[in-house]
Scaffold this motif. Structure first.
Motif, PDB file in Angstrom:
ATOM      1  N   ALA A  64       0.839  -1.203   0.000  1.00  0.00           N
ATOM      2  CA  ALA A  64       0.000   0.000   0.000  1.00  0.00           C
ATOM      3  C   ALA A  64       0.873   1.252   0.000  1.00  0.00           C
ATOM      4  O   ALA A  64       0.618   2.210  -0.749  1.00  0.00           O
ATOM      5  N   PHE A  65       1.923   1.262   0.816  1.00  0.00           N
ATOM      6  CA  PHE A  65       2.830   2.414   0.863  1.00  0.00           C
ATOM      7  C   PHE A  65       3.627   2.535  -0.440  1.00  0.00           C
ATOM      8  O   PHE A  65       3.891   3.639  -0.909  1.00  0.00           O
ATOM      9  N   TYR A  66       4.006   1.407  -1.001  1.00  0.00           N
ATOM     10  CA  TYR A  66       4.700   1.376  -2.289  1.00  0.00           C
ATOM     11  C   TYR A  66       3.812   2.011  -3.355  1.00  0.00           C
ATOM     12  O   TYR A  66       4.265   2.852  -4.146  1.00  0.00           O
ATOM     13  N   GLY A  67       2.540   1.618  -3.353  1.00  0.00           N
ATOM     14  CA  GLY A  67       1.593   2.165  -4.324  1.00  0.00           C
ATOM     15  C   GLY A  67       1.297   3.630  -4.090  1.00  0.00           C
ATOM     16  O   GLY A  67       1.105   4.403  -5.047  1.00  0.00           O
ATOM     17  N   ILE A  68       1.229   4.039  -2.822  1.00  0.00           N
ATOM     18  CA  ILE A  68       0.983   5.453  -2.513  1.00  0.00           C
ATOM     19  C   ILE A  68       2.105   6.311  -3.097  1.00  0.00           C
ATOM     20  O   ILE A  68       1.858   7.373  -3.681  1.00  0.00           O
ATOM     21  N   GLY A  69       3.338   5.861  -2.954  1.00  0.00           N
ATOM     22  CA  GLY A  69       4.453   6.595  -3.536  1.00  0.00           C
ATOM     23  C   GLY A  69       4.328   6.711  -5.036  1.00  0.00           C
ATOM     24  O   GLY A  69       4.582   7.776  -5.618  1.00  0.00           O
ATOM     25  N   ALA A  70       3.942   5.606  -5.684  1.00  0.00           N
ATOM     26  CA  ALA A  70       3.790   5.615  -7.136  1.00  0.00           C
ATOM     27  C   ALA A  70       2.657   6.531  -7.579  1.00  0.00           C
ATOM     28  O   ALA A  70       2.808   7.329  -8.516  1.00  0.00           O
ATOM     29  N   TYR A  71       1.516   6.467  -6.891  1.00  0.00           N
ATOM     30  CA  TYR A  71       0.343   7.246  -7.305  1.00  0.00           C
ATOM     31  C   TYR A  71       0.476   8.732  -6.977  1.00  0.00           C
ATOM     32  O   TYR A  71       0.072   9.590  -7.775  1.00  0.00           O
ATOM     33  N   VAL A  72       1.014   9.063  -5.814  1.00  0.00           N
ATOM     34  CA  VAL A  72       1.135  10.478  -5.439  1.00  0.00           C
ATOM     35  C   VAL A  72       2.024  11.214  -6.437  1.00  0.00           C
ATOM     36  O   VAL A  72       1.665  12.287  -6.947  1.00  0.00           O
ATOM     37  N   SER A  73       3.200  10.675  -6.723  1.00  0.00           N
ATOM     38  CA  SER A  73       4.112  11.342  -7.654  1.00  0.00           C
ATOM     39  C   SER A  73       3.531  11.393  -9.062  1.00  0.00           C
ATOM     40  O   SER A  73       3.671  12.410  -9.765  1.00  0.00           O
ATOM     41  N   THR A  74       2.843  10.323  -9.481  1.00  0.00           N
ATOM     42  CA  THR A  74       2.281  10.279 -10.824  1.00  0.00           C
ATOM     43  C   THR A  74       1.109  11.240 -10.975  1.00  0.00           C
ATOM     44  O   THR A  74       1.015  11.982 -11.971  1.00  0.00           O
ATOM     45  N   ILE A  75       0.200  11.245 -10.006  1.00  0.00           N
ATOM     46  CA  ILE A  75      -0.967  12.134 -10.077  1.00  0.00           C
ATOM     47  C   ILE A  75      -0.533  13.596 -10.044  1.00  0.00           C
ATOM     48  O   ILE A  75      -1.040  14.430 -10.813  1.00  0.00           O
ATOM     49  N   LEU A  76       0.392  13.936  -9.179  1.00  0.00           N
ATOM     50  CA  LEU A  76       0.874  15.313  -9.108  1.00  0.00           C
ATOM     51  C   LEU A  76       1.559  15.728 -10.407  1.00  0.00           C
ATOM     52  O   LEU A  76       1.431  16.875 -10.855  1.00  0.00           O
ATOM     53  N   PHE A  77       2.258  14.802 -11.039  1.00  0.00           N
ATOM     54  CA  PHE A  77       2.936  15.086 -12.303  1.00  0.00           C
ATOM     55  C   PHE A  77       1.924  15.284 -13.433  1.00  0.00           C
ATOM     56  O   PHE A  77       2.042  16.224 -14.231  1.00  0.00           O
ATOM     57  N   LEU A  78       0.926  14.412 -13.497  1.00  0.00           N
ATOM     58  CA  LEU A  78      -0.060  14.478 -14.580  1.00  0.00           C
ATOM     59  C   LEU A  78      -1.058  15.614 -14.394  1.00  0.00           C
ATOM     60  O   LEU A  78      -1.436  16.283 -15.363  1.00  0.00           O
ATOM     61  N   LYS A  79      -1.498  15.830 -13.169  1.00  0.00           N
ATOM     62  CA  LYS A  79      -2.560  16.812 -12.910  1.00  0.00           C
ATOM     63  C   LYS A  79      -2.025  18.232 -12.688  1.00  0.00           C
ATOM     64  O   LYS A  79      -2.681  19.208 -13.068  1.00  0.00           O
ATOM     65  N   ALA A  80      -0.858  18.348 -12.054  1.00  0.00           N
ATOM     66  CA  ALA A  80      -0.365  19.677 -11.681  1.00  0.00           C
ATOM     67  C   ALA A  80       1.013  19.995 -12.250  1.00  0.00           C
ATOM     68  O   ALA A  80       1.521  21.097 -12.023  1.00  0.00           O
ATOM     69  N   GLY A  81       1.609  19.061 -12.960  1.00  0.00           N
ATOM     70  CA  GLY A  81       2.920  19.304 -13.548  1.00  0.00           C
ATOM     71  C   GLY A  81       4.045  19.371 -12.532  1.00  0.00           C
ATOM     72  O   GLY A  81       5.121  19.915 -12.807  1.00  0.00           O
ATOM     73  N   ILE A  82       3.816  18.827 -11.342  1.00  0.00           N
ATOM     74  CA  ILE A  82       4.838  18.830 -10.288  1.00  0.00           C
ATOM     75  C   ILE A  82       5.846  17.711 -10.547  1.00  0.00           C
ATOM     76  O   ILE A  82       5.469  16.569 -10.818  1.00  0.00           O
ATOM     77  N   SER A  83       7.109  18.049 -10.459  1.00  0.00           N
ATOM     78  CA  SER A  83       8.161  17.084 -10.734  1.00  0.00           C
ATOM     79  C   SER A  83       8.072  15.881  -9.795  1.00  0.00           C
ATOM     80  O   SER A  83       7.817  16.046  -8.597  1.00  0.00           O
ATOM     81  N   PRO A  84       8.297  14.674 -10.316  1.00  0.00           N
ATOM     82  CA  PRO A  84       8.331  13.484  -9.448  1.00  0.00           C
ATOM     83  C   PRO A  84       9.402  13.570  -8.368  1.00  0.00           C
ATOM     84  O   PRO A  84       9.292  12.893  -7.341  1.00  0.00           O
ATOM     85  N   LEU A  85      10.432  14.396  -8.588  1.00  0.00           N
ATOM     86  CA  LEU A  85      11.455  14.578  -7.561  1.00  0.00           C
ATOM     87  C   LEU A  85      10.868  15.221  -6.306  1.00  0.00           C
ATOM     88  O   LEU A  85      11.348  15.000  -5.193  1.00  0.00           O
ATOM     89  N   ILE A  86       9.808  16.029  -6.511  1.00  0.00           N
ATOM     90  CA  ILE A  86       9.087  16.621  -5.376  1.00  0.00           C
ATOM     91  C   ILE A  86       7.973  15.679  -4.920  1.00  0.00           C
ATOM     92  O   ILE A  86       7.785  15.437  -3.731  1.00  0.00           O
ATOM     93  N   GLY A  87       7.222  15.137  -5.890  1.00  0.00           N
ATOM     94  CA  GLY A  87       6.132  14.223  -5.573  1.00  0.00           C
ATOM     95  C   GLY A  87       6.595  12.999  -4.815  1.00  0.00           C
ATOM     96  O   GLY A  87       5.866  12.454  -3.978  1.00  0.00           O
ATOM     97  N   MET A  88       7.840  12.580  -5.064  1.00  0.00           N
ATOM     98  CA  MET A  88       8.407  11.424  -4.369  1.00  0.00           C
ATOM     99  C   MET A  88       8.441  11.664  -2.864  1.00  0.00           C
ATOM    100  O   MET A  88       8.062  10.784  -2.070  1.00  0.00           O
ATOM    101  N   TRP A  89       8.874  12.858  -2.464  1.00  0.00           N
ATOM    102  CA  TRP A  89       8.967  13.171  -1.038  1.00  0.00           C
ATOM    103  C   TRP A  89       7.596  13.395  -0.420  1.00  0.00           C
ATOM    104  O   TRP A  89       7.367  13.028   0.738  1.00  0.00           O
TER     105      TRP A  89
END
Length: 324
Positions: A64-89
């Motif tokens: 679940a935590f593994y998936g949360i990391g994948a989805y948070v960074s991906t959604i922020l990148f696709l929806k808001a253009g936020i870099s995965p380097l930020i979304g990762m944290w």
């Protein structure tokens, strides 16, 4: 006898140098991909091992935590253009917060009750990802556009991901060694071995166990982000499935539960066995690959019940003592 600094530090450094050379020695694309996944699995298993190995809190919900990391960074990148380097944290922070909340409720449970509670948590997060279609894409998942850039954590050369994954392995290994050698590590091991005796000695492990559980969740969340950027596609089954949680635990158990090197050894073994099974049994009778894989795992555990790493270490110590 106390180990010399050359032994304590030289051996791990030599091991990591060998791992770094593997993608260069075996340059075939299929082998490099397998090595990359082995490194990513080793990093995730090292993160799981902090709580599951040292504290004895066997979790089946870390996917679940593994998936949360994948989805948070991906959604922020696709929806808001936020870099995965930020979304990762941000994903790691969210995973850590959820782990604290989950730990505050479940850490007082013992044995199978804790295992089942983490399993239920993983199932809830997995089902939520399927049903929140507006954010997660549901069962269809989310595709990440190919825009090679260090800022996007997307690279045309897959070899870069191999060394990023190896970098995570090195960092998580160092974190594990630091914790294991600290008072926190000794307190966690004391609780794992005999929690009643630990409490009788006045060791308050609950805050420590919750903290390590949160750290474990945050680190494994970072692995999820790298998974998403490597495949450029995620769906609930691929980043939140129960099989992932089982693999994280299996790698640590096979290599040596509660050791810094065990998850790495276990991840390499699991990857080698998986590749061999796919190559030689992939087009055979349906289910034969899984059956052969399970048989090999059982044989390894029967031959080395402490894990491959500790068993090999004990064998070498006996041989050296016999020769001296």
């Amino acid at each position: 006898m106390k180990k010399s600094p050359a032994f304590r530090f030289g051996l791990p450094i030599a091991g990591f140098v060998i791992l770094a050379a593997l993608p260069l020695i075996f340059s075939d694309a299929f082998v490099v991909a397998a090595v990359t996944l082995a490194f990513l699995g080793a990093a995730a298993s090292l993160a799981w091992n902090l709580s599951g190995g040292y504290a004895g809190q066997l979790s089946l919900g870390h996917a679940a935590f593994y998936g949360i990391g994948a989805y948070v960074s991906t959604i922020l990148f696709l929806k808001a253009g936020i870099s995965p380097l930020i979304g990762m944290w941000l994903g790691a922070i969210l995973s850590g917060i959820l782990a604290v909340l989950l730990g505050a409720v479940t850490m007082r449970l013992k044995g199978s009750f804790f295992v089942m509670s983490t399993l239920a948590f993983g199932a809830v997060v997995h089902i939520s990802a399927i049903n929140l279609r507006d954010f997660t894409g549901g069962s269809s998942g989310l595709a990440i556009p190919l825009r090679p850039s260090p800022e996007n954590l997307i690279f045309a050369k897959k070899l870069i991901y191999t060394y990023l994954a190896l970098g995570l392995v090195v960092i998580f290994y160092v974190i594990t060694r630091i914790i294991a050698a600290s008072k926190v590590g000794y307190a966690l091991v004391a609780f794992r071995e005999n929690h009643d005796a630990a409490r009788a000695l006045g060791i308050r492990t609950l805050p420590l166990r919750i903290g390590v559980f949160a750290l474990s969740a945050g680190l494994i969340s970072i692995c999820g982000t790298l998974h998403a950027q490597y495949y450029l596609y995620i769906d609930p089954d691929s980043v939140m499935g129960l099989n992932l949680s089982l693999n994280f635990a299996l790698m640590a158990i096979l290599g040596g539960l509660g050791t810094a090197y065990g998850p790495i050894v276990g991840a390499l073994l699991v990857s080698v066995v998986s590749v061999v099974m796919q190559v030689y049994l992939g087009d055979q009778i349906s289910g034969l690959t899984q059956l052969a894989y399970a048989a090999i795992v059982i044989l390894v555990l029967l031959a080395a019940p402490m894990g491959i790493g500790p068993s090999a270490h004990a064998f070498l110590k006996r041989r050296l003592a016999w020769r001296s």
